[in-house]
Design a protein around this motif. Structure first.
Motif, PDB file in Angstrom:
ATOM      1  N   ALA A 246       0.865  -1.050  -0.009  1.00 19.32           N
ATOM      2  CA  ALA A 246      -0.050  -0.098  -0.158  1.00 19.32           C
ATOM      3  C   ALA A 246       0.764   1.284   0.043  1.00 19.32           C
ATOM      4  N   VAL A 247       0.683   2.055  -1.169  1.00 21.94           N
ATOM      5  CA  VAL A 247       1.475   3.293  -1.180  1.00 21.94           C
ATOM      6  C   VAL A 247       0.590   4.321  -0.470  1.00 21.94           C
ATOM      7  N   LEU A 248       1.240   5.140   0.587  1.00 25.40           N
ATOM      8  CA  LEU A 248       0.482   6.075   1.346  1.00 25.40           C
ATOM      9  C   LEU A 248       1.507   7.279   1.372  1.00 25.40           C
ATOM     10  N   ASP A 249       0.989   8.333   1.135  1.00 21.95           N
ATOM     11  CA  ASP A 249       1.807   9.727   1.350  1.00 21.95           C
ATOM     12  C   ASP A 249       1.005  10.741   2.464  1.00 21.95           C
ATOM     13  N   LEU A 250       1.545  10.798   3.620  1.00 23.24           N
ATOM     14  CA  LEU A 250       0.948  11.465   4.670  1.00 23.24           C
ATOM     15  C   LEU A 250       1.421  12.822   4.958  1.00 23.24           C
ATOM     16  N   ALA A 251       2.400  13.157   3.967  1.00 28.22           N
ATOM     17  CA  ALA A 251       3.378  14.567   4.006  1.00 28.22           C
ATOM     18  C   ALA A 251       2.791  15.566   2.953  1.00 28.22           C
ATOM     19  N   THR A 252       2.489  15.079   1.973  1.00 27.91           N
ATOM     20  CA  THR A 252       2.115  16.148   0.696  1.00 27.91           C
ATOM     21  C   THR A 252       0.989  16.749   0.876  1.00 27.91           C
ATOM     22  N   PRO A 253       0.675  17.981   0.740  1.00 27.84           N
ATOM     23  CA  PRO A 253      -0.553  18.487   0.771  1.00 27.84           C
ATOM     24  C   PRO A 253      -1.370  18.318  -0.430  1.00 27.84           C
ATOM     25  N   GLY A 254      -2.720  17.928   0.101  1.00 21.48           N
ATOM     26  CA  GLY A 254      -3.682  17.500  -0.957  1.00 21.48           C
ATOM     27  C   GLY A 254      -4.081  16.027  -1.061  1.00 21.48           C
ATOM     28  N   THR A 255      -2.911  15.318  -0.449  1.00 19.87           N
ATOM     29  CA  THR A 255      -3.080  13.962  -0.473  1.00 19.87           C
ATOM     30  C   THR A 255      -3.325  13.286   0.748  1.00 19.87           C
ATOM     31  N   ALA A 256      -2.769  14.202   1.792  1.00 17.25           N
ATOM     32  CA  ALA A 256      -2.300  13.533   3.246  1.00 17.25           C
ATOM     33  C   ALA A 256      -3.636  13.287   3.779  1.00 17.25           C
ATOM     34  N   ARG A 257      -4.716  13.934   3.744  1.00 20.72           N
ATOM     35  CA  ARG A 257      -5.979  13.679   4.317  1.00 20.72           C
ATOM     36  C   ARG A 257      -6.675  12.413   3.965  1.00 20.72           C
ATOM     37  N   ASP A 258      -6.461  12.185   2.450  1.00 20.52           N
ATOM     38  CA  ASP A 258      -7.372  10.916   1.736  1.00 20.52           C
ATOM     39  C   ASP A 258      -6.448   9.650   2.364  1.00 20.52           C
ATOM     40  N   HIS A 259      -5.164   9.911   2.125  1.00 18.57           N
ATOM     41  CA  HIS A 259      -4.172   8.948   2.543  1.00 18.57           C
ATOM     42  C   HIS A 259      -4.276   8.522   3.961  1.00 18.57           C
ATOM     43  N   ALA A 260      -4.358   9.485   5.043  1.00 16.08           N
ATOM     44  CA  ALA A 260      -4.625   9.272   6.320  1.00 16.08           C
ATOM     45  C   ALA A 260      -5.816   8.170   6.795  1.00 16.08           C
ATOM     46  N   ALA A 261      -7.097   8.948   5.889  1.00 14.88           N
ATOM     47  CA  ALA A 261      -8.332   8.248   6.122  1.00 14.88           C
ATOM     48  C   ALA A 261      -8.042   6.824   5.690  1.00 14.88           C
ATOM     49  N   ARG A 262      -7.545   6.386   4.489  1.00 24.12           N
ATOM     50  CA  ARG A 262      -7.124   5.119   4.210  1.00 24.12           C
ATOM     51  C   ARG A 262      -6.591   4.397   4.984  1.00 24.12           C
ATOM     52  N   LEU A 263      -5.520   5.001   5.621  1.00 25.97           N
ATOM     53  CA  LEU A 263      -4.751   4.224   6.602  1.00 25.97           C
ATOM     54  C   LEU A 263      -5.385   3.797   7.803  1.00 25.97           C
ATOM     55  N   ASP A 264      -6.331   4.744   8.441  1.00 26.59           N
ATOM     56  CA  ASP A 264      -7.174   4.275   9.407  1.00 26.59           C
ATOM     57  C   ASP A 264      -8.262   3.248   9.216  1.00 26.59           C
ATOM     58  N   ALA A 265      -8.856   3.250   7.929  1.00 26.18           N
ATOM     59  CA  ALA A 265      -9.598   2.118   7.380  1.00 26.18           C
ATOM     60  C   ALA A 265      -8.702   0.701   7.618  1.00 26.18           C
ATOM     61  N   MET A 266      -7.578   0.990   6.963  1.00 28.86           N
ATOM     62  CA  MET A 266      -6.590  -0.441   7.374  1.00 28.86           C
ATOM     63  C   MET A 266      -6.438  -0.777   8.569  1.00 28.86           C
ATOM     64  N   LEU A 267      -6.233   0.086   9.526  1.00 24.73           N
ATOM     65  CA  LEU A 267      -5.712  -0.009  10.806  1.00 24.73           C
ATOM     66  C   LEU A 267      -7.065  -0.554  11.594  1.00 24.73           C
ATOM     67  N   ALA A 268      -8.150  -0.156  11.182  1.00 25.06           N
ATOM     68  CA  ALA A 268      -9.461  -0.857  11.770  1.00 25.06           C
ATOM     69  C   ALA A 268      -9.784  -2.201  11.253  1.00 25.06           C
ATOM     70  N   ARG A 269      -9.223  -2.723  10.264  1.00 20.47           N
ATOM     71  CA  ARG A 269      -9.288  -4.054   9.681  1.00 20.47           C
ATOM     72  C   ARG A 269      -8.266  -4.890  10.260  1.00 20.47           C
ATOM     73  N   ALA A 270      -7.134  -4.390  10.674  1.00 21.73           N
ATOM     74  CA  ALA A 270      -5.930  -5.384  10.844  1.00 21.73           C
ATOM     75  C   ALA A 270      -6.034  -5.878  12.308  1.00 21.73           C
ATOM     76  N   HIS A 271      -5.486  -6.919  12.324  1.00 20.54           N
ATOM     77  CA  HIS A 271      -5.109  -7.642  13.660  1.00 20.54           C
ATOM     78  C   HIS A 271      -3.924  -7.329  14.487  1.00 20.54           C
ATOM     79  N   LEU A 272      -2.929  -7.094  13.660  1.00 18.32           N
ATOM     80  CA  LEU A 272      -1.613  -7.092  14.121  1.00 18.32           C
ATOM     81  C   LEU A 272      -0.754  -5.877  13.178  1.00 18.32           C
ATOM     82  N   VAL A 273      -0.158  -4.838  13.872  1.00 21.05           N
ATOM     83  CA  VAL A 273       0.612  -3.777  13.556  1.00 21.05           C
ATOM     84  C   VAL A 273       2.017  -4.017  13.833  1.00 21.05           C
ATOM     85  N   LEU A 274       3.116  -4.209  12.960  1.00 22.01           N
ATOM     86  CA  LEU A 274       4.579  -4.161  13.253  1.00 22.01           C
ATOM     87  C   LEU A 274       4.978  -2.795  12.988  1.00 22.01           C
ATOM     88  N   LEU A 275       5.390  -2.141  13.921  1.00 19.34           N
ATOM     89  CA  LEU A 275       5.659  -0.870  13.809  1.00 19.34           C
ATOM     90  C   LEU A 275       7.183  -0.601  14.093  1.00 19.34           C
TER      91      LEU A 275
END
Length: 340
Positions: free
Chosen positions: A25-54
């Protein structure tokens, strides 16, 4: 992780071995104009996840706060992974594989006496630590299945390497000889003393004769030579302090084949194992029967032969499903069964 230079075959295979069966999954949380949409997509992925290696180290390309993530998603298992973990103020410290070997104290017994420590090849320390991390994550996921609650795990590669790699002292036969650890030699053991490698008719075998029971089995196998009938040979240190005995064992095994030595050794209670080349191991009956290797496609074309997992689950080998992902968004292969 970033894709390697696909023009470098070694880098491509390394990436394939570490990422086979994964999605991208390619996410860009730093570039204006894409950060909000990509952050929302990340939240949706985290809500479905069981485990996150950080990744919490300074090399992390996508830093997230483990505590904040755990607070927002209480059913999520969050494993914060760093070379030195989060405790002790060492989050920003970095370690190479040789550094992990050194800090585990393993290098104090690696190599030949009187010479500089011998650095093991590859990424043995990191791989050993990773196996402990996988086990810890599996336990946390199992607990989540039972209780529905997530967890926050602080994982240190340095700590895992210390626990997993051989400690430097009291490992050279202290248990089998029945002596206390403090009586064990403090220096590095001479190579080949406790598990000698012996030439034979078609290669080499490694022999394990530690306990008195194993020695008695070898003594009978060799025809009970009177020269070595003294009860003092029941002591391991006495046996390997005798050059004549060591040479007698080598002469006894020299004319036999690896297969014969394994079979006869097993019949006498002596552990003997043939030393195989990589090709012999992979083509051998055990690896073939276990399905120990598999081929996966590479994004740039061709295939890679990789280990096919280390176990079977419900009769299916738990190896990679599919090859590594290309650089663009790619879903991971569907799992064989759903995880509740």
């Amino acid at each position: 992780r970033p894709r390697p230079d696909l023009g470098d075959p070694a880098a491509g295979l390394d990436f394939a071995a570490l990422n086979a069966g994964k999605g991208c999954a390619v996410l860009d949380l730093a570039t204006p104009g894409t950060a909000r949409d990509h952050a929302a997509r990340l939240d949706a992925m985290l809500a479905r996840a069981h485990l996150v290696l950080l990744d919490i180290g300074p090399r992390a390309a996508f830093p997230l706060d483990p505590d904040a993530l755990r607070a927002r998603f209480p059913a999520l298992v969050v494993m914060a992974v760093g070379d030195f973990g989060r405790a002790g103020g060492r989050e920003t410290w970095q370690a190479t594989d040789p550094v992990l070997h050194a800090l585990s104290s393993e290098l104090s017994r690696s190599g030949l006496e009187g010479r500089a420590p011998l650095i093991p090849p590859g990424r043995i320390a990191a791989g050993t630590a990773a196996s402990h991390g996988a086990y810890l994550a599996t336990l946390a996921l199992y607990d989540r299945m039972r209780t529905g609650a997530g967890a926050l795990l602080d994982f240190s590669a340095r700590d895992a390497a210390i626990h997993a790699l051989d400690p430097p002292y009291a490992t050279a036969g202290a248990a089998s000889s029945g002596g206390p650890p403090e009586d064990a030699p403090r220096a590095r053991p001479a190579p080949g003393v406790y598990y000698p490698i012996v030439r034979c008719a078609d290669g080499r075998v490694r022999v394990c004769v530690l306990s008195p029971r194993q020695w008695q089995g070898l003594f009978r196998w060799m025809g009970e030579p009177a020269e070595f009938a003294d009860p003092r040979f029941n002591q391991m240190r006495e046996r390997y302090a005798s050059p004549r005995l060591v040479e007698a064992i080598r002469a006894f095994m020299a004319p036999k084949t690896r297969a014969a030595l394994e079979e006869e050794g097993a019949a006498h209670g002596v552990a003997v194992g043939a030393l195989l080349s990589l090709e012999e191991m992979l083509d051998g009956p055990h690896a073939q029967a276990r399905g120990a290797e598999t081929s996966v496609p590479l994004p740039e074309g061709g295939t890679a032969t990789l280990p096919n997992g280390v176990m079977e689950i419900d009769g299916a080998r738990a190896g990679p499903r599919g090859g590594p992902p290309p650089a663009e968004d790619t879903p991971a292969p569907a799992p064989a069964g759903a995880f509740p």
